[in-house]
Design a protein around this motif. Structure first.
Motif, PDB file in Angstrom:
ATOM      1  N   THR A  14       8.555  -2.044 -10.553  1.00  0.00           N
ATOM      2  CA  THR A  14       7.344  -2.425  -9.825  1.00  0.00           C
ATOM      3  C   THR A  14       6.101  -2.261 -10.685  1.00  0.00           C
ATOM      4  O   THR A  14       5.166  -3.050 -10.570  1.00  0.00           O
ATOM      5  N   GLN A  15       6.095  -1.267 -11.572  1.00  0.00           N
ATOM      6  CA  GLN A  15       4.952  -1.120 -12.476  1.00  0.00           C
ATOM      7  C   GLN A  15       4.878  -2.303 -13.443  1.00  0.00           C
ATOM      8  O   GLN A  15       3.788  -2.815 -13.727  1.00  0.00           O
ATOM      9  N   MET A  16       6.028  -2.753 -13.936  1.00  0.00           N
ATOM     10  CA  MET A  16       6.034  -3.918 -14.836  1.00  0.00           C
ATOM     11  C   MET A  16       5.572  -5.173 -14.109  1.00  0.00           C
ATOM     12  O   MET A  16       4.746  -5.929 -14.624  1.00  0.00           O
ATOM     13  N   VAL A  17       6.100  -5.401 -12.925  1.00  0.00           N
ATOM     14  CA  VAL A  17       5.712  -6.585 -12.156  1.00  0.00           C
ATOM     15  C   VAL A  17       4.236  -6.509 -11.786  1.00  0.00           C
ATOM     16  O   VAL A  17       3.505  -7.508 -11.870  1.00  0.00           O
ATOM     17  N   ASN A  18       3.788  -5.333 -11.389  1.00  0.00           N
ATOM     18  CA  ASN A  18       2.385  -5.132 -11.034  1.00  0.00           C
ATOM     19  C   ASN A  18       1.479  -5.458 -12.221  1.00  0.00           C
ATOM     20  O   ASN A  18       0.464  -6.147 -12.080  1.00  0.00           O
ATOM     21  N   PHE A  19       1.837  -4.998 -13.413  1.00  0.00           N
ATOM     22  CA  PHE A  19       1.032  -5.252 -14.601  1.00  0.00           C
ATOM     23  C   PHE A  19       0.996  -6.735 -14.952  1.00  0.00           C
ATOM     24  O   PHE A  19      -0.065  -7.299 -15.227  1.00  0.00           O
ATOM     25  N   VAL A  20       2.151  -7.376 -14.931  1.00  0.00           N
ATOM     26  CA  VAL A  20       2.222  -8.794 -15.296  1.00  0.00           C
ATOM     27  C   VAL A  20       1.441  -9.648 -14.304  1.00  0.00           C
ATOM     28  O   VAL A  20       0.657 -10.526 -14.690  1.00  0.00           O
ATOM     29  N   LEU A  21       1.645  -9.403 -13.017  1.00  0.00           N
ATOM     30  CA  LEU A  21       0.926 -10.200 -12.019  1.00  0.00           C
ATOM     31  C   LEU A  21      -0.574  -9.929 -12.062  1.00  0.00           C
ATOM     32  O   LEU A  21      -1.376 -10.840 -11.855  1.00  0.00           O
ATOM     33  N   ASN A  22      -0.954  -8.708 -12.349  1.00  0.00           N
ATOM     34  CA  ASN A  22      -2.362  -8.367 -12.487  1.00  0.00           C
ATOM     35  C   ASN A  22      -2.966  -9.107 -13.686  1.00  0.00           C
ATOM     36  O   ASN A  22      -4.078  -9.629 -13.611  1.00  0.00           O
ATOM     37  N   SER A  23      -2.241  -9.163 -14.787  1.00  0.00           N
ATOM     38  CA  SER A  23      -2.726  -9.857 -15.974  1.00  0.00           C
ATOM     39  C   SER A  23      -2.825 -11.361 -15.738  1.00  0.00           C
ATOM     40  O   SER A  23      -3.769 -12.002 -16.189  1.00  0.00           O
ATOM     41  N   GLY A  25      -3.357 -12.752 -12.931  1.00  0.00           N
ATOM     42  CA  GLY A  25      -4.357 -13.000 -11.904  1.00  0.00           C
ATOM     43  C   GLY A  25      -5.793 -12.816 -12.374  1.00  0.00           C
ATOM     44  O   GLY A  25      -6.713 -12.838 -11.567  1.00  0.00           O
ATOM     45  N   GLY A  26      -6.015 -12.601 -13.641  1.00  0.00           N
ATOM     46  CA  GLY A  26      -7.372 -12.508 -14.132  1.00  0.00           C
ATOM     47  C   GLY A  26      -7.739 -11.169 -14.719  1.00  0.00           C
ATOM     48  O   GLY A  26      -8.844 -10.964 -15.189  1.00  0.00           O
ATOM     49  N   GLY A  27      -6.830 -10.214 -14.708  1.00  0.00           N
ATOM     50  CA  GLY A  27      -7.070  -8.940 -15.358  1.00  0.00           C
ATOM     51  C   GLY A  27      -8.019  -8.014 -14.636  1.00  0.00           C
ATOM     52  O   GLY A  27      -8.790  -7.296 -15.261  1.00  0.00           O
ATOM     53  N   SER A  28      -7.981  -8.005 -13.328  1.00  0.00           N
ATOM     54  CA  SER A  28      -8.796  -7.036 -12.579  1.00  0.00           C
ATOM     55  C   SER A  28      -8.282  -5.628 -12.874  1.00  0.00           C
ATOM     56  O   SER A  28      -7.231  -5.473 -13.492  1.00  0.00           O
ATOM     57  N   PRO A  29      -8.970  -4.580 -12.453  1.00  0.00           N
ATOM     58  CA  PRO A  29      -8.519  -3.215 -12.768  1.00  0.00           C
ATOM     59  C   PRO A  29      -7.079  -2.957 -12.301  1.00  0.00           C
ATOM     60  O   PRO A  29      -6.674  -3.380 -11.214  1.00  0.00           O
ATOM     61  N   TYR A  30      -6.338  -2.284 -13.159  1.00  0.00           N
ATOM     62  CA  TYR A  30      -4.920  -2.004 -12.899  1.00  0.00           C
ATOM     63  C   TYR A  30      -4.792  -0.992 -11.766  1.00  0.00           C
ATOM     64  O   TYR A  30      -5.420   0.062 -11.786  1.00  0.00           O
ATOM     65  N   MET A  31      -3.971  -1.301 -10.778  1.00  0.00           N
ATOM     66  CA  MET A  31      -3.775  -0.446  -9.612  1.00  0.00           C
ATOM     67  C   MET A  31      -2.414   0.257  -9.718  1.00  0.00           C
ATOM     68  O   MET A  31      -1.388  -0.271  -9.312  1.00  0.00           O
ATOM     69  N   PHE A  32      -2.420   1.466 -10.301  1.00  0.00           N
ATOM     70  CA  PHE A  32      -1.195   2.235 -10.508  1.00  0.00           C
ATOM     71  C   PHE A  32      -0.536   2.596  -9.186  1.00  0.00           C
ATOM     72  O   PHE A  32       0.682   2.509  -9.043  1.00  0.00           O
ATOM     73  N   TRP A  33      -1.312   3.009  -8.211  1.00  0.00           N
ATOM     74  CA  TRP A  33      -0.753   3.535  -6.960  1.00  0.00           C
ATOM     75  C   TRP A  33      -0.118   2.468  -6.083  1.00  0.00           C
ATOM     76  O   TRP A  33       0.740   2.784  -5.251  1.00  0.00           O
ATOM     77  N   SER A  34      -0.500   1.215  -6.246  1.00  0.00           N
ATOM     78  CA  SER A  34       0.175   0.168  -5.469  1.00  0.00           C
ATOM     79  C   SER A  34       1.622   0.009  -5.925  1.00  0.00           C
ATOM     80  O   SER A  34       2.516  -0.226  -5.114  1.00  0.00           O
ATOM     81  N   GLY A  35       1.879   0.166  -7.222  1.00  0.00           N
ATOM     82  CA  GLY A  35       3.254   0.139  -7.723  1.00  0.00           C
ATOM     83  C   GLY A  35       4.062   1.328  -7.249  1.00  0.00           C
ATOM     84  O   GLY A  35       5.244   1.204  -6.929  1.00  0.00           O
ATOM     85  N   VAL A  36       3.430   2.494  -7.190  1.00  0.00           N
ATOM     86  CA  VAL A  36       4.113   3.699  -6.699  1.00  0.00           C
ATOM     87  C   VAL A  36       4.466   3.530  -5.224  1.00  0.00           C
ATOM     88  O   VAL A  36       5.581   3.855  -4.800  1.00  0.00           O
ATOM     89  N   ALA A  37       3.526   3.029  -4.450  1.00  0.00           N
ATOM     90  CA  ALA A  37       3.779   2.826  -3.016  1.00  0.00           C
ATOM     91  C   ALA A  37       4.921   1.838  -2.799  1.00  0.00           C
ATOM     92  O   ALA A  37       5.796   2.060  -1.945  1.00  0.00           O
ATOM     93  N   LEU A  38       4.937   0.772  -3.574  1.00  0.00           N
ATOM     94  CA  LEU A  38       6.010  -0.214  -3.448  1.00  0.00           C
ATOM     95  C   LEU A  38       7.352   0.389  -3.860  1.00  0.00           C
ATOM     96  O   LEU A  38       8.380   0.111  -3.222  1.00  0.00           O
ATOM     97  N   ALA A  39       7.370   1.224  -4.888  1.00  0.00           N
ATOM     98  CA  ALA A  39       8.614   1.883  -5.306  1.00  0.00           C
ATOM     99  C   ALA A  39       9.134   2.810  -4.216  1.00  0.00           C
ATOM    100  O   ALA A  39      10.343   2.874  -3.968  1.00  0.00           O
ATOM    101  N   VAL A  40       8.249   3.524  -3.540  1.00  0.00           N
ATOM    102  CA  VAL A  40       8.661   4.404  -2.444  1.00  0.00           C
ATOM    103  C   VAL A  40       9.230   3.581  -1.288  1.00  0.00           C
ATOM    104  O   VAL A  40      10.258   3.940  -0.705  1.00  0.00           O
TER     105      VAL A  40
END
Length: 66
Positions: A14-23, A25-40
């Motif tokens: 989820t962290q990899m997918v989150n980073f790629v989709l964030n990049s 989508g225009g490179g807005s600030p990286y949201m670490f906790w959204s990947g953690v929440a999705l992993a949980v």
């Protein structure tokens, strides 16, 4: 132990997918906790499916072996 390994894989993927989709989508600030929440959520879903889909014979064998 299998749930810990499931969480580790879900966390990494989820962290990899989150980073790629964030990049993409225009490179807005990286949201670490959204990947953690999705992993949980993914790990909880796996645990729930494991309990729901367990065959009754497997439960009886596990109780008799211990």
């Amino acid at each position: 132990m299998r749930y810990v390994i499931s969480f580790i894989w879900a966390f990494m993927l989820t962290q990899m997918v989150n980073f790629v989709l964030n990049s993409l989508g225009g490179g807005s600030p990286y949201m670490f906790w959204s990947g953690v929440a999705l992993a949980v959520i993914i790990t909880a879903t796996i645990a729930i499916f494991d309990v729901m889909l367990k065959h009754p014979d497997e439960e009886n064998e596990a109780q008799h072996n211990h």
